[in-house]
Design a protein around this motif. Sequence first.
Motif, PDB file in Angstrom:
ATOM      1  N   CYS A  80       0.833  -1.210   0.000  1.00 41.31           N
ATOM      2  CA  CYS A  80       0.000   0.000   0.000  1.00 41.31           C
ATOM      3  C   CYS A  80       0.861   1.251   0.000  1.00 41.31           C
ATOM      4  O   CYS A  80       0.553   2.220  -0.678  1.00 41.31           O
ATOM      5  N   THR A  81       1.952   1.263   0.745  1.00 36.57           N
ATOM      6  CA  THR A  81       2.838   2.418   0.768  1.00 36.57           C
ATOM      7  C   THR A  81       3.463   2.617  -0.595  1.00 36.57           C
ATOM      8  O   THR A  81       3.609   3.736  -1.068  1.00 36.57           O
ATOM      9  N   MET A 119       0.339   3.403  -3.215  1.00 37.27           N
ATOM     10  CA  MET A 119      -0.462   4.590  -2.968  1.00 37.27           C
ATOM     11  C   MET A 119       0.361   5.662  -2.252  1.00 37.27           C
ATOM     12  O   MET A 119       0.051   6.069  -1.136  1.00 37.27           O
ATOM     13  N   GLN A 163      -1.479   8.954  -0.920  1.00 36.95           N
ATOM     14  CA  GLN A 163      -2.228   8.807   0.324  1.00 36.95           C
ATOM     15  C   GLN A 163      -1.280   8.738   1.518  1.00 36.95           C
ATOM     16  O   GLN A 163      -1.527   9.348   2.561  1.00 36.95           O
ATOM     17  N   GLU A 164      -0.200   8.001   1.359  1.00 40.28           N
ATOM     18  CA  GLU A 164       0.781   7.893   2.442  1.00 40.28           C
ATOM     19  C   GLU A 164       1.423   9.257   2.720  1.00 40.28           C
ATOM     20  O   GLU A 164       1.596   9.654   3.867  1.00 40.28           O
ATOM     21  N   THR A 222       0.145  12.208   2.125  1.00 37.93           N
ATOM     22  CA  THR A 222      -0.848  13.110   2.710  1.00 37.93           C
ATOM     23  C   THR A 222      -0.944  12.910   4.217  1.00 37.93           C
ATOM     24  O   THR A 222      -1.142  13.862   4.972  1.00 37.93           O
ATOM     25  N   ARG A 223      -0.771  11.684   4.668  1.00 38.91           N
ATOM     26  CA  ARG A 223      -0.791  11.415   6.113  1.00 38.91           C
ATOM     27  C   ARG A 223       0.371  12.071   6.846  1.00 38.91           C
ATOM     28  O   ARG A 223       0.329  12.246   8.056  1.00 38.91           O
ATOM     29  N   TYR A 277       5.711  12.636  -7.807  1.00 41.99           N
ATOM     30  CA  TYR A 277       5.046  13.145  -6.615  1.00 41.99           C
ATOM     31  C   TYR A 277       5.776  14.368  -6.093  1.00 41.99           C
ATOM     32  O   TYR A 277       7.002  14.376  -6.001  1.00 41.99           O
ATOM     33  N   ARG A 300       1.338  15.365  -3.496  1.00 38.84           N
ATOM     34  CA  ARG A 300       0.406  14.988  -4.558  1.00 38.84           C
ATOM     35  C   ARG A 300       1.150  14.559  -5.818  1.00 38.84           C
ATOM     36  O   ARG A 300       2.333  14.849  -5.971  1.00 38.84           O
TER      37      ARG A 300
END
Length: 175
Positions: A24-25, A28, A31-32, A34-35, A76, A90
């Motif tokens: 997932c890291t 995505m 998303q990671e 943004t956290r 990114y 982003r």
Amino acid sequence: MIPVIANGARRLTLALGVAMLSACTTLMPAQEGTRLVGQPQAAVQAAFGPPTDVFPLRDGTSRWIYSKQPLGQYAYGADFDPSGNLTAFRNMLSTPELYKAQVNTWTKRDVAEHFGMTRLPVDYYPLMRREVWSYRFRHEDMWPSLFNFYFDDAGILRQTQITPDPLYDPAERRR
């Protein structure tokens, strides 16, 4: 024999679960990232490694680019305030981000600061007197494409163009 199979199945399920969570890291990163908003640069570097490009911006902030180019379709951007804390993370090679480029206003510096340096070969068309930087991306998050920036000899952005990515053209792959 049955308990051995059941135990093996549990271990396999656990291993697959761990692999999927760690993927997932990787899969995505937006998303990671943004956290991590509000965290210092060290936390971003610990999560994603060293950036491919670092740009101190004119307003005192900075942007780190994590480019997946030349073969990937993502870059990114990690934006930091003057204190070095993450303010945004982003995909810079999304259709809305690419459409922010301002023809007749932006320079090579603006394009590099926003999208990172191109990792594809730079083309020059002498009859047009234009240098072209290209970036792979997924147009509308769907179609493998190239976004092309055309600069005049003074380094001013004069034109943009979206073309299909030949890397994903089956006819091109057979050659």
